[in-house]
Every structure is written in C-alpha cells, then in structure tokens.
Design an enzyme around this catalytic site. Structure first.
Site, short mmCIF file in Angstrom:
data_model
loop_
_atom_site.label_atom_id
_atom_site.label_comp_id
_atom_site.label_asym_id
_atom_site.label_seq_id
_atom_site.Cartn_x
_atom_site.Cartn_y
_atom_site.Cartn_z
N ASN A 113 2.48 1.47 4.16
CA ASN A 113 2.79 0.22 4.87
C ASN A 113 2.59 0.36 6.38
O ASN A 113 3.32 -0.21 7.17
CB ASN A 113 4.22 -0.24 4.54
N CYS B 238 -1.09 0.77 7.41
CA CYS B 238 -2.51 0.43 7.60
C CYS B 238 -2.89 -0.81 6.80
O CYS B 238 -2.91 -1.92 7.31
CB CYS B 238 -3.42 1.60 7.24
N ARG B 239 -3.20 -0.61 5.52
CA ARG B 239 -3.78 -1.68 4.72
C ARG B 239 -2.85 -2.87 4.47
O ARG B 239 -3.25 -4.02 4.67
CB ARG B 239 -4.29 -1.14 3.38
N SER B 240 -1.63 -2.62 4.00
CA SER B 240 -0.77 -3.76 3.66
C SER B 240 -0.33 -4.55 4.89
O SER B 240 -0.31 -5.79 4.82
CB SER B 240 0.42 -3.35 2.79
N CYS C 72 0.86 -1.18 0.00
CA CYS C 72 0.00 0.00 0.00
C CYS C 72 0.90 1.23 0.00
O CYS C 72 2.11 1.12 -0.17
CB CYS C 72 -0.99 -0.01 1.17
N ASP D 8 -8.44 3.56 1.76
CA ASP D 8 -7.39 3.81 2.74
C ASP D 8 -8.00 4.39 4.02
O ASP D 8 -8.49 5.52 4.03
CB ASP D 8 -6.37 4.79 2.16
#
Length: 155
Positions: free
Chosen positions: A11, A13-15, A8, A123
C-alpha cells in the site's frame, strides 16, 4: 454510492496510485458524490508509511496529489464495507481471500480484468518502472469506470 478498495502488497506504490488515479478520473467526470475510494495492503510491512516517493512523483507528474495517505492493512471487515476489492496481482488476490475469509459475494477482482489485457500490474518496487505501472493502472481504472457506467451503477 460505490465503494472501491484497491489493494496491493504494501500500500505504498500500486494501490495508492490506483486510489488517487481513480479519484482523479471520478472527479473529472463529475461523479465524486457517487464514489468512496480507498486503498490498503495485504501485509503489515509498510503500515503507517507514506506513499513511496517515486510513486508520489509519478502521480505529481500528472497533477495528482496523495498527501496524507499512509499505508494500512486490509481487514476482514473491509469485505463488508466495500463493493469492490481490487488487487494488483494474483498474489494479492490470494492474500485478500485469506484475510477476508474467502469471496462469497464475488467482490474481489484483479484491476487488469477490466481491460483487454488481463493479468498482473507489475510491482514497481521491484521493477523500478513506474511509467508502465502508471499506464496499466490508468487503463484499468478508466475501463473500470467505463464498465460501472455501462452497468448503470453510476449516472
């Protein structure tokens, strides 16, 4: 062994949520020895920072830890090291291709491609909606694992 890198923007939050959700799904399926799973960023903005506290809390709500994880940037060498590089949104994919020098082996994909609802994982850094992000990532990772199993890539 299947090597997956989730990517993401920062690196934090999402990934990392995808990394640790996928690790949890793989562990629960008894397939840990068949996977190497990690995550990275397309930017350097958060390099060295830990998982963002609301993302960490969302994982913890589901009994998933992420201690010790710090942000790192995707490198061109990662393209050769991983079987799949999975981005969270179309901007990530564009940046991933730029960093990796294209996608000659067809390794770069969006996470939601594996679901019946292709598109971006929003996000939560901007939306504040970590629950929707959790649900999208859980579905994407679950369907990815199902597809890898159906393809006979894991046993």
């Amino acid at each position: 062994m299947i090597k997956i890198l989730f990517v993401c923007h920062g690196n934090i939050c999402r990934s990392p949520m995808a990394e640790f959700i996928m690790k949890d799904l793989v562990r629960k399926a008894g397939l840990e020895n068949q996977f190497h799973i990690a995550s990275a960023a397309t930017s350097t903005e958060e390099t060295g920072n830990p998982v963002y506290p609301p993302a960490r809390r969302k994982l913890a709500e589901h009994g998933i830890g992420c201690s010790g994880k710090t942000s790192r940037q995707l490198t061109k060498a990662d393209y050769g090291s991983y079987d799949l590089l999975i981005g969270m949104d179309s901007a990530n994919l564009q940046n991933m291709r730029r960093i990796c020098g294209g996608d000659p082996s067809g390794k770069i994909h969006l996470l939601m491609e594996y679901t019946s609802r292709p598109g971006d994982v929003a996000d939560p850094w901007y939306t504040g909606d970590f629950e929707t992000t959790w649900q999208d990532i859980l579905e994407g990772c679950g369907e990815l694992l199902t597809q890898l199993t159906a393809e006979g890539r894991i046993y």
